[in-house]
Design a protein around this motif. Structure first.
Motif, short mmCIF file in Angstrom:
data_model
loop_
_atom_site.label_atom_id
_atom_site.label_comp_id
_atom_site.label_asym_id
_atom_site.label_seq_id
_atom_site.Cartn_x
_atom_site.Cartn_y
_atom_site.Cartn_z
N PRO A 72 23.79 -19.05 -32.19
CA PRO A 72 22.91 -18.30 -31.16
C PRO A 72 24.27 -17.03 -31.48
CG PRO A 72 24.20 -19.92 -30.30
CD PRO A 72 24.50 -19.95 -31.19
N TRP A 73 23.55 -15.86 -31.48
CA TRP A 73 24.58 -14.92 -30.77
C TRP A 73 24.60 -14.70 -29.81
CZ3 TRP A 73 21.56 -9.77 -33.23
CH2 TRP A 73 21.05 -10.22 -34.77
N SER A 74 25.93 -13.92 -29.40
CA SER A 74 25.98 -13.54 -27.41
C SER A 74 26.68 -11.78 -27.51
CB SER A 74 27.02 -14.10 -27.07
OG SER A 74 28.54 -14.08 -28.06
N ALA A 75 26.17 -11.41 -26.21
CA ALA A 75 26.82 -10.17 -26.57
C ALA A 75 27.84 -9.52 -24.76
CB ALA A 75 24.85 -9.14 -26.27
N GLU A 76 28.35 -8.50 -25.17
CA GLU A 76 28.95 -7.94 -23.93
C GLU A 76 28.56 -6.63 -24.18
OE1 GLU A 76 32.68 -8.54 -22.83
OE2 GLU A 76 32.89 -10.54 -24.71
N LEU A 77 29.11 -6.09 -22.50
CA LEU A 77 28.27 -4.34 -22.27
C LEU A 77 29.54 -4.03 -22.08
CD1 LEU A 77 26.79 -3.71 -19.17
CD2 LEU A 77 25.53 -3.71 -21.26
N THR A 78 29.89 -2.71 -23.26
CA THR A 78 30.62 -2.08 -23.70
C THR A 78 30.98 -0.49 -22.52
OG1 THR A 78 29.60 -0.26 -24.48
CG2 THR A 78 30.49 -1.79 -26.34
N ARG A 79 31.91 0.26 -22.53
CA ARG A 79 31.86 0.92 -21.58
C ARG A 79 30.99 2.02 -21.17
NH1 ARG A 79 32.80 6.11 -21.28
NH2 ARG A 79 32.78 6.25 -23.21
N LEU A 80 29.89 2.46 -22.27
CA LEU A 80 29.06 2.67 -21.95
C LEU A 80 27.99 2.61 -21.82
CD1 LEU A 80 27.46 5.36 -23.05
CD2 LEU A 80 26.74 4.86 -24.92
#
Length: 102
Positions: A72-80
């Protein structure tokens, strides 16, 4: 005036992903969790669709993706991405962020 429903769907999915990842901060989320969030509005959403829109958000520097080669992929928000979710910066076209009303 014709409404492009595929475009509306893509842009709304992107906004749902941004919101879901904002709620998952500071840990981020796996694609299965994000798929569940999107399926709350679009019950027929697919994992491929989620990956496509996550890729779009990554290209716009709003998320950082961790792509397991066979998992699976995972994701996190950046500052933007956080700033977009919190309405502290303008949102360019391509994401269906509602207008700020407060």
């Amino acid at each position: 005036m014709d409404i492009d429903m595929a475009k509306v769907r893509r842009e709304q999915i992107r906004w749902i992903l941004v919101l879901a990842l904002n709620h998952a901060r500071p840990y981020g989320a796996q694609e299965s969790v994000l798929l569940g969030a999107v399926q709350g509005l679009y019950t027929d959403a697919t994992p491929l669709e989620i990956r496509r829109e996550l890729g779009y958000l990554e290209d716009r520097c709003m998320v950082e993706l961790t792509k397991a080669p066979y998992g699976p992929w995972s994701a996190e928000l950046t500052r933007l991405g956080v700033d977009i979710a919190e309405y502290t910066v303008d949102c360019n076209p391509g994401i269906a962020r509602p207008a700020k009303y407060w």
